[in-house]
Write an enzyme that holds these catalytic residues in place. Structure first.
Site, PDB file in Angstrom:
ATOM      1  N   ASP A   1       1.027  -1.272  -0.006  1.00  0.00           N
ATOM      2  CA  ASP A   1       0.041  -0.029   0.034  1.00  0.00           C
ATOM      3  C   ASP A   1       0.945   1.106  -0.054  1.00  0.00           C
ATOM      4  OD1 ASP A   1      -2.186   1.367  -0.066  1.00  0.00           O
ATOM      5  OD2 ASP A   1      -2.775   1.167   2.199  1.00  0.00           O
TER       6      ASP A   1
ATOM      7  N   ASN B   1     -10.420  -2.970  -6.520  1.00  0.00           N
ATOM      8  CA  ASN B   1      -9.635  -2.144  -7.503  1.00  0.00           C
ATOM      9  C   ASN B   1     -10.076  -1.871  -8.568  1.00  0.00           C
ATOM     10  OD1 ASN B   1      -6.436  -3.221  -5.783  1.00  0.00           O
ATOM     11  ND2 ASN B   1      -7.804  -1.632  -5.098  1.00  0.00           N
TER      12      ASN B   1
END
EC number: 2.5.1.-
Length: 250
Positions: free
Chosen positions: A26, A74
């Site tokens: 991340d 996503n």
């Protein structure tokens, strides 16, 4: 026993190397924003970080490295960003698989891969085929992966077996459920992560291996993924060495 040398500190022995490490990679977008670059440049830098971390983990004796490359959620990102991210595995496999192959790394992918673009799917297949006979670290990409979806599909498969009288409900066990999860292709002893690392300072799993992480140790770091290199991996493992895993006992 491995020795990790911290700068300006004493040598620290790494007596316990986690067999299976999961990483939630991340912070690529924030890394790029800090440098006034497009978000996609952060993803490119993250790809380079993954190569370094993989080789480092292999050298330490880690058996499985599962990386959260792209979640089922996503797809909601901007189209241009999704298109760029979908091309990253193509670039990663073409650029780094020869070196991974030399290091005896085996590439594997979990997730709903049939929904991936053809170029991405084909590159993934080539990488898996080239490295399938390697016996070292398994680099396990979670690509178009969602933990809840994985569990739901496992339940559907088991329910179908019950419906067809192939299975008695009383015979449903945790091991049976685990055998229907995507990680069933991993070596039995290494299916569940010993250590899960999340970069960028976020403190959540984000639908990453919810079943398999029941007894995992967690390591959260503010370091953004493109800056998470070999030394940061060592720090995480040093921290892991200070844990006492009880698995529910005293």
């Amino acid at each position: 026993m491995f020795i990790f040398k911290r700068k300006k500190q004493v040598e620290m022995p790494l007596e316990k190397i986690p067999a299976h490490i999961g990483i939630i990679m991340d912070g690529n977008g924030r890394w790029a924003k800090k440098r006034l670059k497009p978000r996609v440049m952060g993803h490119k830098a993250g790809m380079d970080a993954l190569q370094e971390v993989t080789i480092a983990a292999s050298g330490l004796g880690v058996k499985v490295l599962t990386v959260y490359a792209f979640s089922t959620e996503n797809w909601s990102r901007p189209d241009d960003e999704v298109k760029f991210i979908m091309n990253l595995p193509v670039k990663f496999f073409d650029k780094y698989v020869p070196e991974l192959d030399k290091n005896n790394v085996r590439v594997q992918v979990i997730g709903d891969t049939h929904k991936l673009p053809k170029a991405t799917y084909d590159a993934m297949q080539r990488a898996c085929l080239r490295t399938k006979h390697n016996s070292g670290l398994v680099l396990n990409f979670a690509l178009n992966y969602g933990g809840r979806s994985e569990i739901t599909n496992a339940i559907k498969e088991i329910a179908q077996d019950v419906l067809e009288a192939k299975l008695n409900p009383d015979d449903i066990t945790e091991d049976l459920v685990a055998n229907h999860l995507m990680t069933n292709s991993l070596p039995y002893l290494y299916r569940d992560p010993d250590l899960i690392i999340r970069t960028s300072g976020e403190l959540r799993l984000s639908n990453f291996l919810p079943w398999q992480s029941a007894y995992s140790e967690f390591y959260f770091t503010p370091v953004l993924w493109p800056d998470f290199k070999k030394d940061e991996l060592h720090k995480a493992i040093v921290d892991y060495n200070q844990r006492h895993r009880r698995f529910g006992s005293v």
